[in-house]
Design a protein around this motif. Structure first.
Motif, PDB file in Angstrom:
ATOM      1  N   GLY A   1       0.872  -1.094  -0.036  1.00 47.99           N
ATOM      2  CA  GLY A   1       0.055   0.092  -0.017  1.00 47.99           C
ATOM      3  C   GLY A   1       0.844   1.194   0.045  1.00 47.99           C
ATOM      4  N   ILE A   2       0.419   2.249  -0.576  1.00 49.54           N
ATOM      5  CA  ILE A   2       1.358   3.333  -0.688  1.00 49.54           C
ATOM      6  C   ILE A   2       0.254   4.385   0.157  1.00 49.54           C
ATOM      7  CG2 ILE A   2       2.023   5.351  -2.294  1.00 49.54           C
ATOM      8  CD1 ILE A   2       1.813   3.512  -4.824  1.00 49.54           C
ATOM      9  N   GLN A   3       1.241   5.079   1.082  1.00 57.01           N
ATOM     10  CA  GLN A   3       0.712   5.964   1.937  1.00 57.01           C
ATOM     11  C   GLN A   3       1.358   7.246   1.964  1.00 57.01           C
ATOM     12  OE1 GLN A   3       1.267   4.318   6.216  1.00 57.01           O
ATOM     13  NE2 GLN A   3       3.411   4.455   5.920  1.00 57.01           N
ATOM     14  N   ALA A   4       0.380   8.446   2.353  1.00 59.43           N
ATOM     15  CA  ALA A   4       1.155   9.861   2.197  1.00 59.43           C
ATOM     16  C   ALA A   4       0.171  10.634   3.191  1.00 59.43           C
ATOM     17  CB  ALA A   4       0.640  10.456   0.777  1.00 59.43           C
TER      18      ALA A   4
ATOM     19  N   ASN B   1       1.370  -4.071   3.555  1.00 51.97           N
ATOM     20  CA  ASN B   1       2.963  -3.477   3.608  1.00 51.97           C
ATOM     21  C   ASN B   1       3.017  -2.194   3.085  1.00 51.97           C
ATOM     22  OD1 ASN B   1       4.653  -6.332   4.441  1.00 51.97           O
ATOM     23  ND2 ASN B   1       3.409  -6.909   2.620  1.00 51.97           N
ATOM     24  N   TRP B   2       3.176  -1.268   4.053  1.00 53.12           N
ATOM     25  CA  TRP B   2       2.922   0.347   3.755  1.00 53.12           C
ATOM     26  C   TRP B   2       4.237   0.766   3.269  1.00 53.12           C
ATOM     27  CZ3 TRP B   2      -1.525   2.143   2.442  1.00 53.12           C
ATOM     28  CH2 TRP B   2      -2.779   1.547   3.093  1.00 53.12           C
ATOM     29  N   VAL B   3       4.283   1.626   1.991  1.00 56.07           N
ATOM     30  CA  VAL B   3       5.486   2.088   1.690  1.00 56.07           C
ATOM     31  C   VAL B   3       5.196   3.721   1.635  1.00 56.07           C
ATOM     32  CG1 VAL B   3       6.542   0.160   0.572  1.00 56.07           C
ATOM     33  CG2 VAL B   3       5.120   1.804  -0.831  1.00 56.07           C
ATOM     34  N   ASN B   4       6.201   4.549   1.620  1.00 55.88           N
ATOM     35  CA  ASN B   4       6.080   5.820   1.536  1.00 55.88           C
ATOM     36  C   ASN B   4       5.836   6.502   0.064  1.00 55.88           C
ATOM     37  OD1 ASN B   4       7.138   8.961   1.162  1.00 55.88           O
ATOM     38  ND2 ASN B   4       6.569   8.749   3.402  1.00 55.88           N
ATOM     39  N   PHE B   5       4.860   7.402  -0.321  1.00 59.08           N
ATOM     40  CA  PHE B   5       4.728   7.717  -1.604  1.00 59.08           C
ATOM     41  C   PHE B   5       5.866   8.350  -2.342  1.00 59.08           C
ATOM     42  CE2 PHE B   5       4.273  11.917   0.431  1.00 59.08           C
ATOM     43  CZ  PHE B   5       4.238  12.775  -0.704  1.00 59.08           C
ATOM     44  N   GLU B   6       6.634   8.959  -1.586  1.00 54.25           N
ATOM     45  CA  GLU B   6       7.876   9.571  -2.168  1.00 54.25           C
ATOM     46  C   GLU B   6       8.892   8.455  -2.613  1.00 54.25           C
ATOM     47  OE1 GLU B   6       8.278  14.054  -0.204  1.00 54.25           O
ATOM     48  OE2 GLU B   6       8.538  12.263   1.244  1.00 54.25           O
ATOM     49  N   ASN B   7       8.993   7.548  -1.744  1.00 50.15           N
ATOM     50  CA  ASN B   7      10.005   6.360  -2.173  1.00 50.15           C
ATOM     51  C   ASN B   7       9.428   5.022  -2.338  1.00 50.15           C
ATOM     52  OD1 ASN B   7      12.456   8.234  -1.510  1.00 50.15           O
ATOM     53  ND2 ASN B   7      11.533   8.153   0.469  1.00 50.15           N
ATOM     54  N   SER B   8       8.251   5.115  -3.134  1.00 53.23           N
ATOM     55  CA  SER B   8       7.475   3.717  -3.252  1.00 53.23           C
ATOM     56  C   SER B   8       7.974   2.769  -3.850  1.00 53.23           C
ATOM     57  CB  SER B   8       6.004   4.136  -3.828  1.00 53.23           C
ATOM     58  OG  SER B   8       6.201   4.545  -5.106  1.00 53.23           O
ATOM     59  N   VAL B   9       8.928   3.132  -5.031  1.00 54.05           N
ATOM     60  CA  VAL B   9       9.536   2.168  -5.677  1.00 54.05           C
ATOM     61  C   VAL B   9      10.880   1.530  -5.083  1.00 54.05           C
ATOM     62  CG1 VAL B   9      10.628   1.611  -7.859  1.00 54.05           C
ATOM     63  CG2 VAL B   9       8.830   3.234  -8.116  1.00 54.05           C
TER      64      VAL B   9
END
Length: 299
Positions: free
Chosen positions: A193-196, A280-288
């Motif tokens: 999941g992409i979070q911001a 599994n959450w990742v930050n939108f700025e460094n999602s890749v």
């Protein structure tokens, strides 16, 4: 075991870009579970991947239907699973992406055996809608199932009809009817999941609507006026503009309503995802970078 990587997150958060980068990294293909992008004539208003993005990685379930077609979530589940099984014959990993929560759930867990629409109930709901408006349908569902009401598309009368009909038929909330996993899949699922921050999400949504208008959303919606009562077009970005074309609203007001309703949809997505435990959450700025680092530990 074969692995399905499911990319989720709110509207406008960058799911398409992340899915493409992951699919390229693993040399695989993408299944879309965005129910609005199924329709060929709705490219701009649904932010369908660009020609370049579609060329970068093979995509499935993008623009395969006409707005004149009826396409149920049950049909999607069956066809998506068939396509995934076909892709697993030549790939160990497949990527799925989309923000349509129930469509993702259908692929991951299967659908409950819900009853068909009851004709008597449907006629009564049609009467309420025509005589009392969508607000009364919303109140009925909110009273019957406040949990489902938090994330249902409140502006889509067909979604309200379906949920209320099922509740009336079964005597159980719609939430209870859909909560249990029905089918055991023979593949492993990794959800990313992409979070911001919410203000970032809302700003991105506003900017995205402006870009859609620059790209011709108004002309696209105008071309679809003959089909405005079709289920596919009972959705944000089109229903508001139809009210402008019907001279009920000014264009500026319709645009602000598109932005407001898109933000409301994002809020419903956040409500749904907060209840999920296996993301599994990742930050939108460094999602890749974060996603590939995570996946390298799991694959």
């Amino acid at each position: 075991m074969k692995k399905l990587i499911s990319i989720i997150g709110t509207t406008g958060i960058g799911k398409t870009k992340l899915a493409i980068e992951i699919a390229k990294h693993f040399d695989t293909e993408i299944i879309s579970c965005d129910s609005r992008q199924f329709f060929e004539e709705m490219k701009i208003g649904t932010a369908t991947p660009s020609s370049a993005e579609l060329a970068a990685v093979p995509h499935h379930f993008i623009g395969q239907l006409s707005v004149e077609n009826y396409y149920s979530i049950g049909q999607f589940e069956k066809e998506a699973i068939q396509k995934i099984e076909e892709l697993f014959k030549t790939h160990d990993i497949v990527v799925m992406v989309g923000g349509s929560m129930m469509y993702e759930k259908a692929v991951l867990e299967g659908l409950n055996d819900l009853p068909e629409a009851d004709e008597k109930n449907q006629k009564e709901l049609e009467r309420i809608f025509e005589e009392e408006g969508i607000e009364n349908l919303q109140k009925i569902l909110q009273n019957l199932d406040p949990q489902y009401f938090e994330f249902v598309d409140k502006d889509n009368p067909r979604r309200l009809f379906r949920a209320i009909d099922i509740i009336w038929q079964t005597g159980k909330t719609y939430t209870e009817n859909i909560k249990d996993q029905v089918k055991k899949r023979d593949f492993e699922v990794i959800r990313i999941g992409i979070q911001a921050p919410r203000e970032i999400i809302y700003n991105r949504i506003n900017q995205r609507v402006d870009l859609m208008l620059e790209n011709g959303l108004l002309q696209e919606a105008e071309s679809l006026i003959p089909f405005k009562n079709n289920l596919a077009l009972q959705t944000v970005g089109y229903s508001e503009l139809f009210k402008y074309f019907d001279q009920e609203w000014t264009l500026d007001f319709a645009i602000e309503e598109i932005k407001k309703n898109s933000r409301r949809f994002a809020k419903r997505q956040l409500t749904w995802y907060r209840k999920e435990e296996n993301i599994n959450w990742v930050n939108f700025e460094n999602s890749v970078e974060e996603s590939l680092s995570l996946l390298n530990t799991k694959i």
